[in-house]
Structures are given as structure tokens and as C-alpha cells.
Design a protein around this motif. Structure first.
Motif, PDB file in Angstrom:
ATOM      1  N   ASP A  27     -63.423 -46.678  13.538  1.00 41.11           N
ATOM      2  CA  ASP A  27     -63.365 -47.491  14.758  1.00 41.11           C
ATOM      3  C   ASP A  27     -62.006 -47.366  15.437  1.00 41.11           C
ATOM      4  N   PHE A  28     -60.944 -47.392  14.637  1.00 43.73           N
ATOM      5  CA  PHE A  28     -59.599 -47.255  15.191  1.00 43.73           C
ATOM      6  C   PHE A  28     -59.462 -45.919  15.927  1.00 43.73           C
ATOM      7  N   CYS A  29     -59.903 -44.850  15.280  1.00 44.06           N
ATOM      8  CA  CYS A  29     -59.794 -43.514  15.881  1.00 44.06           C
ATOM      9  C   CYS A  29     -60.678 -43.376  17.113  1.00 44.06           C
ATOM     10  N   ASP A  30     -61.888 -43.929  17.056  1.00 47.37           N
ATOM     11  CA  ASP A  30     -62.789 -43.870  18.211  1.00 47.37           C
ATOM     12  C   ASP A  30     -62.159 -44.543  19.427  1.00 47.37           C
ATOM     13  N   GLN A  31     -61.503 -45.679  19.215  1.00 46.61           N
ATOM     14  CA  GLN A  31     -60.882 -46.406  20.320  1.00 46.61           C
ATOM     15  C   GLN A  31     -59.729 -45.634  20.944  1.00 46.61           C
ATOM     16  N   ARG A  32     -59.087 -44.787  20.164  1.00 46.56           N
ATOM     17  CA  ARG A  32     -57.915 -44.060  20.653  1.00 46.56           C
ATOM     18  C   ARG A  32     -58.183 -42.579  20.908  1.00 46.56           C
ATOM     19  N   GLY A  33     -59.430 -42.160  20.755  1.00 44.17           N
ATOM     20  CA  GLY A  33     -59.764 -40.765  21.003  1.00 44.17           C
ATOM     21  C   GLY A  33     -59.175 -39.810  19.984  1.00 44.17           C
ATOM     22  N   LEU A  34     -59.043 -40.282  18.734  1.00 45.12           N
ATOM     23  CA  LEU A  34     -58.493 -39.454  17.661  1.00 45.12           C
ATOM     24  C   LEU A  34     -59.609 -38.976  16.749  1.00 45.12           C
ATOM     25  N   SER A  35     -59.405 -37.854  16.123  1.00 47.82           N
ATOM     26  CA  SER A  35     -60.328 -37.366  15.116  1.00 47.82           C
ATOM     27  C   SER A  35     -60.071 -38.159  13.833  1.00 47.82           C
ATOM     28  N   PRO A  36     -61.071 -38.881  13.321  1.00 43.06           N
ATOM     29  CA  PRO A  36     -60.865 -39.645  12.090  1.00 43.06           C
ATOM     30  C   PRO A  36     -60.436 -38.766  10.907  1.00 43.06           C
ATOM     31  N   ALA A  37     -60.999 -37.560  10.824  1.00 43.21           N
ATOM     32  CA  ALA A  37     -60.644 -36.663   9.720  1.00 43.21           C
ATOM     33  C   ALA A  37     -59.178 -36.245   9.809  1.00 43.21           C
ATOM     34  N   TYR A  38     -58.729 -35.879  11.002  1.00 47.11           N
ATOM     35  CA  TYR A  38     -57.345 -35.446  11.167  1.00 47.11           C
ATOM     36  C   TYR A  38     -56.388 -36.621  10.967  1.00 47.11           C
ATOM     37  N   PHE A  39     -56.765 -37.790  11.493  1.00 49.06           N
ATOM     38  CA  PHE A  39     -55.945 -38.984  11.305  1.00 49.06           C
ATOM     39  C   PHE A  39     -55.777 -39.267   9.808  1.00 49.06           C
ATOM     40  N   GLY A  40     -56.868 -39.175   9.073  1.00 49.02           N
ATOM     41  CA  GLY A  40     -56.815 -39.416   7.630  1.00 49.02           C
ATOM     42  C   GLY A  40     -55.921 -38.409   6.922  1.00 49.02           C
ATOM     43  N   GLN A  41     -55.978 -37.139   7.347  1.00 52.85           N
ATOM     44  CA  GLN A  41     -55.126 -36.111   6.747  1.00 52.85           C
ATOM     45  C   GLN A  41     -53.655 -36.409   7.004  1.00 52.85           C
ATOM     46  N   ARG A  42     -53.337 -36.751   8.260  1.00 55.35           N
ATOM     47  CA  ARG A  42     -51.944 -37.047   8.618  1.00 55.35           C
ATOM     48  C   ARG A  42     -51.439 -38.277   7.856  1.00 55.35           C
ATOM     49  N   ARG A  43     -52.290 -39.300   7.776  1.00 57.85           N
ATOM     50  CA  ARG A  43     -51.921 -40.539   7.085  1.00 57.85           C
ATOM     51  C   ARG A  43     -51.634 -40.253   5.610  1.00 57.85           C
ATOM     52  N   LEU A  44     -52.514 -39.505   4.968  1.00 56.05           N
ATOM     53  CA  LEU A  44     -52.333 -39.172   3.560  1.00 56.05           C
ATOM     54  C   LEU A  44     -51.070 -38.343   3.350  1.00 56.05           C
ATOM     55  N   ARG A  45     -50.844 -37.370   4.222  1.00 55.26           N
ATOM     56  CA  ARG A  45     -49.662 -36.519   4.102  1.00 55.26           C
ATOM     57  C   ARG A  45     -48.375 -37.347   4.223  1.00 55.26           C
ATOM     58  N   LEU A  46     -48.342 -38.256   5.194  1.00 54.29           N
ATOM     59  CA  LEU A  46     -47.140 -39.075   5.379  1.00 54.29           C
ATOM     60  C   LEU A  46     -46.956 -40.064   4.230  1.00 54.29           C
ATOM     61  N   GLN A  47     -48.046 -40.585   3.684  1.00 57.07           N
ATOM     62  CA  GLN A  47     -47.931 -41.491   2.535  1.00 57.07           C
ATOM     63  C   GLN A  47     -47.402 -40.740   1.320  1.00 57.07           C
ATOM     64  N   ARG A  48     -47.911 -39.529   1.088  1.00 55.21           N
ATOM     65  CA  ARG A  48     -47.425 -38.723  -0.044  1.00 55.21           C
ATOM     66  C   ARG A  48     -45.954 -38.349   0.152  1.00 55.21           C
ATOM     67  N   GLU A  49     -45.603 -38.005   1.369  1.00 57.13           N
ATOM     68  CA  GLU A  49     -44.213 -37.664   1.681  1.00 57.13           C
ATOM     69  C   GLU A  49     -43.307 -38.865   1.392  1.00 57.13           C
ATOM     70  N   ALA A  50     -43.729 -40.040   1.777  1.00 57.26           N
ATOM     71  CA  ALA A  50     -42.948 -41.251   1.545  1.00 57.26           C
ATOM     72  C   ALA A  50     -42.814 -41.516   0.045  1.00 57.26           C
ATOM     73  N   GLU A  51     -43.905 -41.328  -0.697  1.00 56.36           N
ATOM     74  CA  GLU A  51     -43.866 -41.531  -2.143  1.00 56.36           C
ATOM     75  C   GLU A  51     -42.931 -40.523  -2.805  1.00 56.36           C
ATOM     76  N   ASP A  52     -42.988 -39.272  -2.363  1.00 57.15           N
ATOM     77  CA  ASP A  52     -42.128 -38.235  -2.926  1.00 57.15           C
ATOM     78  C   ASP A  52     -40.654 -38.530  -2.676  1.00 57.15           C
ATOM     79  N   ASN A  53     -40.359 -39.172  -1.555  1.00 60.27           N
ATOM     80  CA  ASN A  53     -38.980 -39.507  -1.208  1.00 60.27           C
ATOM     81  C   ASN A  53     -38.568 -40.870  -1.744  1.00 60.27           C
ATOM     82  N   GLY A  54     -39.475 -41.524  -2.463  1.00 66.38           N
ATOM     83  CA  GLY A  54     -39.165 -42.840  -2.993  1.00 66.38           C
ATOM     84  C   GLY A  54     -39.177 -43.922  -1.933  1.00 66.38           C
TER      85      GLY A  54
END
Length: 100
Positions: A27-54
Motif C-alpha cells: 500500500d505504501f509503495c502503491d501510494q508513492r508509485g514505487l515498485s514494492p519489490a525494489y523498495f523491499g530490496q533497498r530497505r533490506l540492503r540498507l538495514q543490512r548495511e546499518a547492521e554491518d556498521n553497528g
């Protein structure tokens, strides 16, 4: 959906908006014209990056305008309440020092 280049900071802002929205990712992605799959990939990548950096994501919740104009920062069970007049740079430095 059109392709728009977003900076890392813009992605972090979008993710923060999503986290506070209470909407499903679709729903969030639909409202903003984002691809839910790509949004999920970016979100996961940034969360992993944050975890790796502590560094983790922190939820910042502005209080209602009728309150004393404060912002609450919650990380796990820890909560910090600050006046809105506090410099964002000061907050960033505090978080950096606490994470060291």
C-alpha cells in the motif's frame, strides 16, 4: 512505474516514512508509485548495511503540536525526549558518540 534516482538519504527518509505510516509495504509503495519489490530490496540492503556498521534504525516520533514541542527518539527500550530546538547535528553527534 518510472525510474527515479534517489540518494541514500532519500531512501532512508522513505523507509522512515514507511515505518511510521502503519501501511503495508504494498500500500505504501502503491501510494508513492514505487515498485514494492525494489523498495523491499533497498530497505533490506540498507538495514543490512546499518547492521554491518553497528548502526541500527531509530524511530523518531514527533509529539503532537499541542504538546511541548518535543521529539522522542526510541531505540529498543531506550527513549530520549528532546525539545525541537535541539540542533540535528547535536543529535547526530550524540548518537555517534553513544554507538562508539
Amino acid at each position: 512505474m518510472s525510474q527515479t534516482h534517489r540518494t541514500r538519504e532519500q531512501w532512508l527518509e522513505l523507509i522512515a516514512e514507511f515505518e511510521q505510516s502503519g501501511l503495508s509495504q504494498k500500500d505504501f509503495c502503491d501510494q508513492r508509485g514505487l515498485s514494492p519489490a525494489y523498495f523491499g530490496q533497498r530497505r533490506l540492503r540498507l538495514q543490512r548495511e546499518a547492521e554491518d556498521n553497528g548502526v541500527g534504525f531509530a524511530l523518531a516520533v514527533p509529539k503532537s503540536p499541542t504538546s511541548q514541542q518535543t521529539v522522542q527518539l526510541r531505540i529498543g527500550q531506550t527513549e530520549l525526549v528532546l525539545p525541537l530546538s535541539v540542533s540535528p547535528r547535536w543529535v547526530a553527534q550524540l548518537v555517534k558518540e553513544l554507538s562508539a
